[in-house]
Write a protein that holds these residues in place. Structure first.
Motif: not given
Length: 151
Positions: A11-25, A54-67
């Motif tokens: 939940v804590r990770a999801a809240l961080e992702l929600a705050n940054a949505y749609p960016a990846t972290i 969530i989904h994962a994004v590969r690459g230099a700007d990769g990370g995780y983002s909410l789906s």
């Protein structure tokens, strides 16, 4: 109800992702932001990814983002993704329990417990949790005189 470390971290990770949505972290940035152990968090993130939260994004700007947008993802969805059903009784769903004698009606209590938990975690979205704009019914539960007291 007991919230596992896995559920809490998810939940804590999801809240961080929600705050940054749609960016990846990145996993490391999520771990640092919430003070979580990265290796354990990566296992939690894998569960969230497998469940589609969530989904994962590969690459230099990769990370995780909410789906999905944060307003469409509930706390309950996140908890189920990592811990399974919200209210289990010895590894079974409440409606699967059966007792005899004086305990005959106990499954009704277990189903009511699950319903009460759902009434909170399935009604609060990540967007609401991030902003603190919780549904009135949930906010009201925090004002019950002994709500903040351990029993």
């Amino acid at each position: 109800m007991q919230i596992s470390a896995r559920g809490d971290y998810a939940v804590r990770a999801a809240l961080e992702l929600a705050n940054a949505y749609p960016a990846t972290i990145s996993a490391q940035a999520l771990a640092d932001a919430q003070g979580l152990p990265r290796k354990f968090l990566e296992a939690v993130l894998a569960d969230l990814r497998r469940s589609g939260v969530i989904h994962a994004v590969r690459g230099a700007d990769g990370g995780y983002s909410l789906s999905s947008p944060p307003a469409e993802v509930t706390i309950g969805m996140v908890l189920r993704a990592v811990d399974g059903p919200l209210a289990g009784v010895r590894g079974h769903r409440p409606e699967q329990t059966s007792y005899t004698g004086t305990s005959t009606h106990l499954p009704l209590v277990w189903v009511a417990v699950r319903s009460a938990v759902r009434g909170v975690v399935d009604e609060v979205t990540l967007a609401q949790a991030v902003t603190g704009q919780l549904p009135e019914a949930v906010r009201d539960l925090t004002t019950v005189p002994d709500a903040w007291q351990p029993r």
